[in-house]
Design a protein around this motif. Structure first.
Motif, PDB file in Angstrom:
ATOM      1  N   ARG A  76      -5.179  14.507  -3.020  1.00 45.19           N
ATOM      2  CA  ARG A  76      -3.844  14.091  -4.012  1.00 45.19           C
ATOM      3  C   ARG A  76      -4.085  12.613  -3.793  1.00 45.19           C
ATOM      4  O   ARG A  76      -4.047  11.914  -2.624  1.00 45.19           O
ATOM      5  CB  ARG A  76      -2.748  14.770  -3.462  1.00 45.19           C
ATOM      6  N   THR A  77      -3.879  12.104  -5.007  1.00 42.68           N
ATOM      7  CA  THR A  77      -3.530  10.615  -5.192  1.00 42.68           C
ATOM      8  C   THR A  77      -2.355  10.304  -6.107  1.00 42.68           C
ATOM      9  O   THR A  77      -1.902  11.177  -6.985  1.00 42.68           O
ATOM     10  CB  THR A  77      -4.611   9.865  -5.548  1.00 42.68           C
ATOM     11  N   LEU A  78      -1.698   9.120  -5.778  1.00 40.30           N
ATOM     12  CA  LEU A  78      -0.484   8.761  -6.755  1.00 40.30           C
ATOM     13  C   LEU A  78      -1.012   7.782  -7.642  1.00 40.30           C
ATOM     14  O   LEU A  78      -1.713   6.817  -7.211  1.00 40.30           O
ATOM     15  CB  LEU A  78       0.425   8.424  -5.892  1.00 40.30           C
ATOM     16  N   HIS A  79      -0.720   7.623  -9.000  1.00 42.20           N
ATOM     17  CA  HIS A  79      -1.215   6.696 -10.158  1.00 42.20           C
ATOM     18  C   HIS A  79      -0.052   6.291 -10.605  1.00 42.20           C
ATOM     19  O   HIS A  79       0.849   7.238 -11.039  1.00 42.20           O
ATOM     20  CB  HIS A  79      -2.228   7.599 -10.867  1.00 42.20           C
ATOM     21  N   GLU A  80       0.265   4.903 -10.706  1.00 42.67           N
ATOM     22  CA  GLU A  80       1.406   4.385 -11.150  1.00 42.67           C
ATOM     23  C   GLU A  80       0.718   4.134 -12.610  1.00 42.67           C
ATOM     24  O   GLU A  80      -0.222   3.645 -12.982  1.00 42.67           O
ATOM     25  CB  GLU A  80       1.650   2.909 -10.744  1.00 42.67           C
TER      26      GLU A  80
END
Length: 103
Positions: A76-80
């Protein structure tokens, strides 16, 4: 503050062996080129095996025969983004394969 938008992406990849070497694809990342296993996202309703074969040919020109599932990975990764945060969950099915045709 709004909650991150959950997005799940399933991809199929192949570790392709030919003449004792592993086939890699050149990925043009935003920051610099990188080497990666050939493969990518499934089309809606597509079988992961078909996706792996299709993606390897699209990215490398080689036709492959799958031998079996090597592993399944998940991250999982968070992308702005300008519209908000994306909580990206990738599931990667990785096969072993032999090159049977192509250059």
């Amino acid at each position: 503050m709004t909650e991150p938008v959950p997005v799940v992406r399933v991809g199929a990849y192949a570790v392709v062996l030919r003449d004792g070497a592993v086939l890699l694809a050149r990925w043009l990342a935003p920051d610099l080129p990188r080497w990666t296993l050939p493969g990518g996202g499934l089309d809606h309703g597509e079988d992961p095996r078909d996706a792996a074969v299709r993606e390897v040919e699209e990215e490398t020109g080689y036709q492959v025969e799958l031998r079996g599932v090597l592993t399944v990975e998940s991250f999982r990764t968070l992308h702005e983004r300008p519209t908000g945060t994306i909580d990206h969950h990738a599931i990667c099915v990785i096969y072993t394969a032999d090159a049977v045709d192509g250059e």
